[in-house]
Enzyme design. Sequence first.
Site, PDB file in Angstrom:
ATOM      1  N   PRO A  17     -12.283   3.711   2.967  1.00  0.00           N
ATOM      2  CA  PRO A  17     -12.651   5.093   3.251  1.00  0.00           C
ATOM      3  C   PRO A  17     -11.491   6.072   3.087  1.00  0.00           C
ATOM      4  O   PRO A  17     -10.341   5.743   3.388  1.00  0.00           O
ATOM      5  CB  PRO A  17     -13.109   5.043   4.720  1.00  0.00           C
ATOM      6  CG  PRO A  17     -12.473   3.820   5.276  1.00  0.00           C
ATOM      7  CD  PRO A  17     -12.402   2.845   4.144  1.00  0.00           C
ATOM      8  N   ASN A  18     -11.854   7.238   2.620  1.00  0.00           N
ATOM      9  CA  ASN A  18     -10.954   8.393   2.459  1.00  0.00           C
ATOM     10  C   ASN A  18      -9.973   8.262   1.292  1.00  0.00           C
ATOM     11  O   ASN A  18      -9.269   9.216   0.977  1.00  0.00           O
ATOM     12  CB  ASN A  18     -10.166   8.678   3.769  1.00  0.00           C
ATOM     13  CG  ASN A  18     -11.093   8.953   4.929  1.00  0.00           C
ATOM     14  OD1 ASN A  18     -11.965   9.815   4.826  1.00  0.00           O
ATOM     15  ND2 ASN A  18     -10.963   8.213   6.012  1.00  0.00           N
ATOM     16  N   ARG A  25      -5.139  14.391   0.060  1.00  0.00           N
ATOM     17  CA  ARG A  25      -5.181  13.926   1.450  1.00  0.00           C
ATOM     18  C   ARG A  25      -3.763  13.646   1.957  1.00  0.00           C
ATOM     19  O   ARG A  25      -3.081  12.755   1.431  1.00  0.00           O
ATOM     20  CB  ARG A  25      -5.998  12.625   1.512  1.00  0.00           C
ATOM     21  CG  ARG A  25      -5.980  11.959   2.860  1.00  0.00           C
ATOM     22  CD  ARG A  25      -6.503  10.529   2.798  1.00  0.00           C
ATOM     23  NE  ARG A  25      -6.480   9.947   4.112  1.00  0.00           N
ATOM     24  CZ  ARG A  25      -6.492   8.638   4.352  1.00  0.00           C
ATOM     25  NH1 ARG A  25      -6.552   7.770   3.352  1.00  0.00           N
ATOM     26  NH2 ARG A  25      -6.473   8.198   5.575  1.00  0.00           N
ATOM     27  N   TYR A  30       0.703  10.092   1.741  1.00  0.00           N
ATOM     28  CA  TYR A  30       0.081   9.272   0.694  1.00  0.00           C
ATOM     29  C   TYR A  30       0.448   9.685  -0.727  1.00  0.00           C
ATOM     30  O   TYR A  30       0.032   9.030  -1.684  1.00  0.00           O
ATOM     31  CB  TYR A  30      -1.445   9.281   0.873  1.00  0.00           C
ATOM     32  CG  TYR A  30      -1.883   8.708   2.210  1.00  0.00           C
ATOM     33  CD1 TYR A  30      -1.616   7.382   2.535  1.00  0.00           C
ATOM     34  CD2 TYR A  30      -2.545   9.494   3.157  1.00  0.00           C
ATOM     35  CE1 TYR A  30      -1.990   6.844   3.755  1.00  0.00           C
ATOM     36  CE2 TYR A  30      -2.932   8.967   4.381  1.00  0.00           C
ATOM     37  CZ  TYR A  30      -2.657   7.650   4.675  1.00  0.00           C
ATOM     38  OH  TYR A  30      -3.034   7.115   5.886  1.00  0.00           O
ATOM     39  N   ASN A  81      -7.238  -2.225  -0.655  1.00  0.00           N
ATOM     40  CA  ASN A  81      -6.683  -1.269   0.295  1.00  0.00           C
ATOM     41  C   ASN A  81      -7.859  -0.851   1.171  1.00  0.00           C
ATOM     42  O   ASN A  81      -8.668  -0.022   0.763  1.00  0.00           O
ATOM     43  CB  ASN A  81      -6.065  -0.059  -0.404  1.00  0.00           C
ATOM     44  CG  ASN A  81      -5.439   0.894   0.611  1.00  0.00           C
ATOM     45  OD1 ASN A  81      -5.740   0.826   1.811  1.00  0.00           O
ATOM     46  ND2 ASN A  81      -4.591   1.792   0.143  1.00  0.00           N
ATOM     47  N   ALA A  84      -8.644   2.760   6.787  1.00  0.00           N
ATOM     48  CA  ALA A  84      -8.679   2.557   8.247  1.00  0.00           C
ATOM     49  C   ALA A  84      -9.495   1.334   8.652  1.00  0.00           C
ATOM     50  O   ALA A  84      -9.323   0.832   9.774  1.00  0.00           O
ATOM     51  CB  ALA A  84      -9.228   3.812   8.921  1.00  0.00           C
ATOM     52  N   GLU A 105      -3.712  -7.776   0.362  1.00  0.00           N
ATOM     53  CA  GLU A 105      -3.918  -6.531   1.116  1.00  0.00           C
ATOM     54  C   GLU A 105      -2.888  -5.510   0.649  1.00  0.00           C
ATOM     55  O   GLU A 105      -1.717  -5.864   0.444  1.00  0.00           O
ATOM     56  CB  GLU A 105      -3.741  -6.832   2.612  1.00  0.00           C
ATOM     57  CG  GLU A 105      -3.879  -5.612   3.504  1.00  0.00           C
ATOM     58  CD  GLU A 105      -3.585  -5.953   4.978  1.00  0.00           C
ATOM     59  OE1 GLU A 105      -3.332  -7.135   5.297  1.00  0.00           O
ATOM     60  OE2 GLU A 105      -3.596  -5.000   5.786  1.00  0.00           O
ATOM     61  N   HIS A 107      -1.385  -1.351   0.987  1.00  0.00           N
ATOM     62  CA  HIS A 107      -1.341  -0.025   1.619  1.00  0.00           C
ATOM     63  C   HIS A 107      -0.288   0.828   0.932  1.00  0.00           C
ATOM     64  O   HIS A 107       0.804   0.328   0.608  1.00  0.00           O
ATOM     65  CB  HIS A 107      -0.988  -0.131   3.104  1.00  0.00           C
ATOM     66  CG  HIS A 107      -1.953  -0.965   3.868  1.00  0.00           C
ATOM     67  ND1 HIS A 107      -3.198  -0.517   4.225  1.00  0.00           N
ATOM     68  CD2 HIS A 107      -1.867  -2.242   4.293  1.00  0.00           C
ATOM     69  CE1 HIS A 107      -3.835  -1.475   4.853  1.00  0.00           C
ATOM     70  NE2 HIS A 107      -3.065  -2.543   4.909  1.00  0.00           N
ATOM     71  N   ARG A 114       3.923   3.321  11.667  1.00  0.00           N
ATOM     72  CA  ARG A 114       3.113   4.479  12.031  1.00  0.00           C
ATOM     73  C   ARG A 114       2.501   4.301  13.431  1.00  0.00           C
ATOM     74  O   ARG A 114       3.016   3.540  14.237  1.00  0.00           O
ATOM     75  CB  ARG A 114       2.068   4.726  10.937  1.00  0.00           C
ATOM     76  CG  ARG A 114       2.733   4.997   9.563  1.00  0.00           C
ATOM     77  CD  ARG A 114       1.716   5.245   8.471  1.00  0.00           C
ATOM     78  NE  ARG A 114       0.912   6.428   8.759  1.00  0.00           N
ATOM     79  CZ  ARG A 114      -0.253   6.707   8.153  1.00  0.00           C
ATOM     80  NH1 ARG A 114      -0.717   5.881   7.220  1.00  0.00           N
ATOM     81  NH2 ARG A 114      -0.927   7.791   8.455  1.00  0.00           N
TER      82      ARG A 114
HETATM   83  C1  DQA Z   1      -3.728   3.099   4.320  1.00  0.00           C
HETATM   84  C2  DQA Z   1      -3.166   2.970   5.758  1.00  0.00           C
HETATM   85  C3  DQA Z   1      -4.295   3.046   6.773  1.00  0.00           C
HETATM   86  O1  DQA Z   1      -3.767   2.956   8.097  1.00  0.00           O
HETATM   87  C4  DQA Z   1      -5.027   4.368   6.648  1.00  0.00           C
HETATM   88  O2  DQA Z   1      -6.121   4.410   7.553  1.00  0.00           O
HETATM   89  C5  DQA Z   1      -5.476   4.653   5.260  1.00  0.00           C
HETATM   90  C6  DQA Z   1      -4.557   4.363   4.159  1.00  0.00           C
HETATM   91  C7  DQA Z   1      -2.590   3.154   3.279  1.00  0.00           C
HETATM   92  O3  DQA Z   1      -2.881   2.959   2.103  1.00  0.00           O
HETATM   93  O4  DQA Z   1      -1.440   3.453   3.625  1.00  0.00           O
HETATM   94  O5  DQA Z   1      -6.557   5.184   5.030  1.00  0.00           O
HETATM   95  O6  DQA Z   1      -4.510   1.963   4.045  1.00  0.00           O
END
Ligand code: DQA
Length: 155
Positions: A17-18, A25, A30, A81, A84, A105, A107, A114
């Site tokens: 998501p997002n 964003r 990011y 990725n 959240a 995984e 990120h 964080r």
């Molecule tokens: C994320 C890190 C997550 O904590 C966050 O909710 C994201 C992006 C990252 O790519 O750094 O949406 O996965």
Amino acid sequence: MAEATNSSGTIVLLSGPNLNLLGTREPGIYGTATLDDHVALARSTAEAHGFELTHAQHNHEGALVEAVHAARGVSVGIVINPGAFTHYAWALHDALAAYEPPVVELHLSNPATRESFRHLSVVAPVASGTIAGFGGAGYRLAVEALVSLLEAEGA
Ligand code: DQA
């Protein structure tokens, strides 16, 4: 008859998501590259190693679970990725646990540095490893990590 291909197989890249908002964003965290930019880097890295790469982004947990199901039997590994969902999506954990090939995984940021709610990953226990904190370069590093696992397996 299926067309002959020289591909070593398909890597599935999944985005949670997002991540569709990347580019605008929270750019201080990011970066300004878009998700399309990251997918292009992941794909060119995969192709340089002889693999194909497909990508899907979902804002809904069930859709991501279904994407993991759809990857079963037709892909050689997943780079994910989970956004959240990383921190609480046990259904995604279970879907990945039922997926046999390696999972990496990924990120952009380093969740360990964080907020405390980001310190737990429910995906980490079902991943071979995690690439975090390297920004967009992580998309290249994560694909390379998966390829090296596959090569070690003799794929
Ligand atoms: C994320 C890190 C997550 O904590 C966050 O909710 C994201 C992006 C990252 O790519 O750094 O949406 O996965």
